[in-house]
Design a protein around this motif. Structure first.
Motif, mmCIF file in Angstrom:
data_model
loop_
_atom_site.group_PDB
_atom_site.id
_atom_site.type_symbol
_atom_site.label_atom_id
_atom_site.label_comp_id
_atom_site.label_asym_id
_atom_site.label_seq_id
_atom_site.Cartn_x
_atom_site.Cartn_y
_atom_site.Cartn_z
ATOM 1 N N PHE A 178 0.845 -1.186 0.000
ATOM 2 C CA PHE A 178 0.000 0.000 0.000
ATOM 3 C C PHE A 178 0.891 1.250 0.000
ATOM 4 C CE2 PHE A 178 -2.104 -3.447 2.173
ATOM 5 C CZ PHE A 178 -3.336 -3.500 1.548
ATOM 6 N N PRO A 179 0.845 2.075 -1.065
ATOM 7 C CA PRO A 179 1.679 3.280 -1.100
ATOM 8 C C PRO A 179 1.204 4.313 -0.077
ATOM 9 C CG PRO A 179 0.245 3.183 -3.015
ATOM 10 C CD PRO A 179 0.048 1.910 -2.267
ATOM 11 N N VAL A 180 2.167 4.971 0.557
ATOM 12 C CA VAL A 180 1.863 6.040 1.517
ATOM 13 C C VAL A 180 1.990 7.367 0.779
ATOM 14 C CG1 VAL A 180 2.532 7.144 3.681
ATOM 15 C CG2 VAL A 180 2.729 4.671 3.445
ATOM 16 N N THR A 181 0.926 8.143 0.768
ATOM 17 C CA THR A 181 0.903 9.414 0.042
ATOM 18 C C THR A 181 0.910 10.580 1.021
ATOM 19 O OG1 THR A 181 -1.501 9.450 0.048
ATOM 20 C CG2 THR A 181 -0.432 8.338 -1.814
ATOM 21 N N GLU A 182 0.954 11.801 0.471
ATOM 22 C CA GLU A 182 0.890 13.010 1.307
ATOM 23 C C GLU A 182 -0.409 13.039 2.111
ATOM 24 O OE1 GLU A 182 2.870 15.948 1.461
ATOM 25 O OE2 GLU A 182 4.482 15.103 0.261
ATOM 26 N N ALA A 183 -1.516 12.632 1.483
ATOM 27 C CA ALA A 183 -2.809 12.623 2.172
ATOM 28 C C ALA A 183 -2.866 11.532 3.225
ATOM 29 C CB ALA A 183 -3.935 12.428 1.168
ATOM 30 N N GLY A 184 -2.049 10.513 3.067
ATOM 31 C CA GLY A 184 -1.993 9.442 4.042
ATOM 32 C C GLY A 184 -2.948 8.312 3.734
ATOM 33 N N VAL A 185 -2.778 7.234 4.474
ATOM 34 C CA VAL A 185 -3.661 6.081 4.374
ATOM 35 C C VAL A 185 -4.245 5.817 5.755
ATOM 36 C CG1 VAL A 185 -2.448 5.010 2.441
ATOM 37 C CG2 VAL A 185 -1.755 4.450 4.747
ATOM 38 N N THR A 186 -5.488 5.370 5.771
ATOM 39 C CA THR A 186 -6.118 5.024 7.036
ATOM 40 C C THR A 186 -6.202 3.505 7.134
ATOM 41 O OG1 THR A 186 -8.309 5.203 6.052
ATOM 42 C CG2 THR A 186 -7.462 7.139 7.217
ATOM 43 N N VAL A 187 -6.137 3.015 8.376
ATOM 44 C CA VAL A 187 -6.166 1.582 8.640
ATOM 45 C C VAL A 187 -7.270 1.316 9.648
ATOM 46 C CG1 VAL A 187 -4.842 -0.395 9.468
ATOM 47 C CG2 VAL A 187 -3.679 1.468 8.280
ATOM 48 N N GLY A 188 -8.073 0.290 9.397
ATOM 49 C CA GLY A 188 -9.125 -0.072 10.341
ATOM 50 C C GLY A 188 -10.030 -1.143 9.778
ATOM 51 N N ARG A 189 -11.067 -1.461 10.549
ATOM 52 C CA ARG A 189 -11.990 -2.527 10.149
ATOM 53 C C ARG A 189 -13.056 -2.060 9.166
ATOM 54 N NH1 ARG A 189 -13.215 -3.665 15.606
ATOM 55 N NH2 ARG A 189 -15.370 -3.378 14.999
ATOM 56 N N ARG A 190 -13.406 -0.780 9.167
ATOM 57 C CA ARG A 190 -14.489 -0.311 8.288
ATOM 58 C C ARG A 190 -14.031 -0.278 6.843
ATOM 59 N NH1 ARG A 190 -18.220 4.213 10.523
ATOM 60 N NH2 ARG A 190 -18.607 4.241 8.311
#
Length: 191
Positions: free
Chosen positions: A106-118
């Protein structure tokens, strides 16, 4: 026939009387026990402080649930970490090295990535220990930052499962655990 009606009617009255007596006696006994407990509590010395046993050694097969009552600022074991800035041509990414998404990147961008169950997260993990919106990974001031989003069971770095992180700058090779050890594990990689 009348004698049967009389017999069963009297029998029913006796049963009702017995049940009423049992209920009355039970209420009296409970009231008496409550009064005795109050009098013992009033005359008892103050409770002694609770002595907690020493921390148990790390067990990789154990399931631990951490419920955090206060926010965590920084991992206690990470103050000496050098904050690595990304080169301009760097491509940071998270690679799943264990769990249901093993070998996915999963690429990490300026906006970021979120992690979770949803399902609205960038990285969706099925571990029940993970929160709906568990953590965020993004680029801040040319550094990749991991932020826990006030998750219930915490976010852990490099198998240091006894101390959840609140926010930390990632270094290449760091391993991240969301909610606990043993399921989905992600490694931070820079190409």
């Amino acid at each position: 026939m009348l004698k049967y009606y009389v017999f069963w009617g009297l029998f029913a009255l006796v049963l009702i009387g017995v049940a009423a007596t049992l209920i009355r006696d039970r209420r009296r006994r409970l009231k008496r026990e409550a009064e005795e407990a109050e009098s013992r509590a009033a005359s008892a010395p103050p409770p002694k402080p609770v002595v907690r046993p020493a921390a148990t050694p790390y067990d990789p097969t154990a399931t631990r649930v951490h419920v955090r009552t206060t926010p965590v600022a920084m991992h206690a074991g990470l103050p000496d970490r050098a904050e690595t800035q990304l080169p301009s041509a760097a491509r940071p990414r998270l690679v799943c090295v264990g769990g249901s998404q093993k070998d996915h990147s999963f690429p990490v961008t300026e906006a970021g990535v979120t992690v979770g169950r949803r399902k609205d997260n960038t990285i969706v993990i099925s571990d029940p220990r993970a929160s709906n919106h568990h953590a965020w990974v993004g680029i801040v001031d040319h550094k990749v930052v991991l932020r826990d989003l006030e998750s219930t069971n915490g976010t852990f770095l490099n198998a240091q499962i006894d101390a959840p992180v609140g926010e930390v700058v990632l270094s290449p090779g760091d391993t991240i655990f969301f909610g606990g050890h043993g399921r989905d594990q992600f490694r931070f990689v820079v190409d």
